[in-house]
Every structure is written in C-alpha cells, then in structure tokens.
Design an enzyme around this catalytic site. Sequence first.
Site, PDB file in Angstrom:
ATOM      1  N   ASP A  38     -33.886  69.251  19.857  1.00 43.33           N
ATOM      2  CA  ASP A  38     -33.824  69.046  18.477  1.00 43.33           C
ATOM      3  C   ASP A  38     -34.372  68.720  17.759  1.00 43.33           C
ATOM      4  O   ASP A  38     -35.398  68.421  18.174  1.00 43.33           O
ATOM      5  CB  ASP A  38     -32.552  68.060  18.120  1.00 43.33           C
ATOM      6  N   ILE A  39     -35.258  69.691  16.579  1.00 44.45           N
ATOM      7  CA  ILE A  39     -36.758  69.567  16.005  1.00 44.45           C
ATOM      8  C   ILE A  39     -36.770  68.235  14.899  1.00 44.45           C
ATOM      9  O   ILE A  39     -37.665  67.836  15.076  1.00 44.45           O
ATOM     10  CB  ILE A  39     -36.727  70.344  15.102  1.00 44.45           C
ATOM     11  N   HIS A 100     -21.274  69.079   7.791  1.00 44.72           N
ATOM     12  CA  HIS A 100     -22.533  68.231   8.023  1.00 44.72           C
ATOM     13  C   HIS A 100     -23.317  69.652   8.393  1.00 44.72           C
ATOM     14  O   HIS A 100     -24.565  69.333   9.551  1.00 44.72           O
ATOM     15  CB  HIS A 100     -23.037  67.084   8.596  1.00 44.72           C
ATOM     16  N   GLN A 101     -22.704  70.435   9.279  1.00 44.20           N
ATOM     17  CA  GLN A 101     -23.431  71.220   9.097  1.00 44.20           C
ATOM     18  C   GLN A 101     -24.382  71.925   8.442  1.00 44.20           C
ATOM     19  O   GLN A 101     -24.265  72.436   7.501  1.00 44.20           O
ATOM     20  CB  GLN A 101     -22.221  72.955   9.422  1.00 44.20           C
ATOM     21  N   HIS A 107     -23.300  75.908  17.475  1.00 43.43           N
ATOM     22  CA  HIS A 107     -24.090  74.624  18.283  1.00 43.43           C
ATOM     23  C   HIS A 107     -23.635  73.155  18.429  1.00 43.43           C
ATOM     24  O   HIS A 107     -22.820  72.158  17.948  1.00 43.43           O
ATOM     25  CB  HIS A 107     -25.871  73.805  17.822  1.00 43.43           C
ATOM     26  N   PHE A 108     -23.865  72.315  19.561  1.00 42.20           N
ATOM     27  CA  PHE A 108     -23.332  71.496  20.033  1.00 42.20           C
ATOM     28  C   PHE A 108     -24.431  70.374  20.731  1.00 42.20           C
ATOM     29  O   PHE A 108     -25.603  70.195  21.034  1.00 42.20           O
ATOM     30  CB  PHE A 108     -22.706  71.707  22.091  1.00 42.20           C
ATOM     31  N   HIS A 109     -24.252  69.177  19.675  1.00 45.16           N
ATOM     32  CA  HIS A 109     -25.531  67.695  20.017  1.00 45.16           C
ATOM     33  C   HIS A 109     -24.911  67.155  20.817  1.00 45.16           C
ATOM     34  O   HIS A 109     -24.193  66.579  21.443  1.00 45.16           O
ATOM     35  CB  HIS A 109     -25.368  66.751  19.029  1.00 45.16           C
TER      36      HIS A 109
HETATM   37  P1  DGP Z   1     -25.742  70.350  11.835  1.00 46.12           P
HETATM   38  O1  DGP Z   1     -26.233  70.100  10.998  1.00 46.12           O
HETATM   39  O2  DGP Z   1     -24.723  70.608  13.406  1.00 46.12           O
HETATM   40  O3  DGP Z   1     -26.215  72.241  11.611  1.00 46.12           O
HETATM   41  O4  DGP Z   1     -27.177  70.532  12.867  1.00 46.12           O
HETATM   42  C1  DGP Z   1     -28.692  71.378  12.518  1.00 46.12           C
HETATM   43  C2  DGP Z   1     -29.438  70.723  13.817  1.00 46.12           C
HETATM   44  O5  DGP Z   1     -30.260  71.791  13.989  1.00 46.12           O
HETATM   45  C3  DGP Z   1     -30.369  69.678  13.093  1.00 46.12           C
HETATM   46  O6  DGP Z   1     -30.230  68.398  13.712  1.00 46.12           O
HETATM   47  C4  DGP Z   1     -32.168  70.075  13.283  1.00 46.12           C
HETATM   48  C5  DGP Z   1     -31.781  71.493  14.324  1.00 46.12           C
HETATM   49  N1  DGP Z   1     -33.235  72.462  13.763  1.00 46.12           N
HETATM   50  C6  DGP Z   1     -32.909  72.629  12.486  1.00 46.12           C
HETATM   51  N2  DGP Z   1     -34.097  73.870  13.001  1.00 46.12           N
HETATM   52  C7  DGP Z   1     -34.287  73.743  14.821  1.00 46.12           C
HETATM   53  C8  DGP Z   1     -35.630  74.622  14.941  1.00 46.12           C
HETATM   54  O7  DGP Z   1     -36.491  75.162  14.038  1.00 46.12           O
HETATM   55  N3  DGP Z   1     -35.621  74.390  16.016  1.00 46.12           N
HETATM   56  C9  DGP Z   1     -34.933  73.426  16.701  1.00 46.12           C
HETATM   57  N4  DGP Z   1     -35.240  72.782  17.509  1.00 46.12           N
HETATM   58  N5  DGP Z   1     -34.022  72.395  15.850  1.00 46.12           N
HETATM   59  C10 DGP Z   1     -33.659  72.937  14.786  1.00 46.12           C
END
Ligand code: DGP
Length: 147
Positions: A38-39, A100-101, A107-109
């Site tokens: 995650d970024i 919070h999406q 996607h799964f964290h």
């Molecule tokens: P959510 O809130 O569940 O939709 O989480 C989206 C996640 O995606 C958030 O934790 C940050 C991550 N994210 C957003 N843009 C990017 C990206 O360009 N690259 C990566 N690796 N993660 C990203």
Amino acid sequence: MGLRYADGMADTIFTKILAGELPCHRVYEDEDVLAFLDINPLSPGHTLVIPKEPAETLDQLSDEASAAVGRVLPRIARAVLQATGATQYNVLQNNGPRAHQAVFHVHFHIIPKLEDGRGLGIDWQLGTLGDDAAELAATIAKQISLS
Ligand code: DGP
C-alpha cells in the site's frame, strides 16, 4: 482476463497498476490475483491483495475470482508476518465511500498491528441484537438460497 470494468464503471488506479501502466511494489502475482505494498501504509508491510477481475465491491465479484483471492490471502499474510516480525494483523475490505472505500476496485488490506499501536485503529461501537434477529437471519438466508 480482460481489465475493462462493466459499463458505467470507471477505471481506477488499480486498473493502471494491473495493466503495468503504473508501478507498484509487487509481492505476489498469479493468473487471477496481484498483491503489492500500500502506498500509504498504516504500518510496515501493509499489503493490498486484489483480484484481476474488475469489480467495484466484493458483492459484485465472481465466485471464481473470490476463491482465487481467498486461496492466497493466508499465504500472503504469513509472508507479511515473517517479513515484518509482526505477530498480529487485520484483514480489511472496504465497500463504498461511507465504508471508507477510496479505490473502486475490490481489494483486501493486510495490515500488521504492532505493539506500539501502529496498524488499523478500530472504533467498534457494539450494538445489541434486537427482537428482529430471527426474521433478519431468515431473510438473509433466503436471499443466499436464491442467489
Ligand atoms: P480503501 O480506502 O480501502 O479504498 O484503500 C485504498 C488504498 O489504496 C489506500 O490505503 C491507499 C492505496 N493506494 C491508493 N493509490 C495507490 C497507488 O497508486 N499505489 C498503491 N500501491 N497503493 C495505492
């Protein structure tokens, strides 16, 4: 497998990552699943596991794509724990902006929860099951049997 979403669904940042148009720190890939860091990590090792099938929310995902994700989630979780030294973690899956999406591709964290508190913070306000519980359970069960 195509990367186009159903009519009316916009491409997301994850579409571009899947297509190789944007970089990511990949930790796992197979025919149906990609996992990458995650970024904006809540803790070191915070990893996203996504189906390659385009779907905005979990309820829209096919049984096959769901199974493909489910099959590798424990293996990826074990690897995250081994790599980070964490022993506890949350698996989080958000559906819809109120939930919070932010990226509308399922996607799964996997989020390590560290002793110093880093990781997922949860404001879990417990309710009480009401008198309608039996009816509610029956309604949900009926919907499952119809699907
Ligand atoms: P959510 O809130 O569940 O939709 O989480 C989206 C996640 O995606 C958030 O934790 C940050 C991550 N994210 C957003 N843009 C990017 C990206 O360009 N690259 C990566 N690796 N993660 C990203």
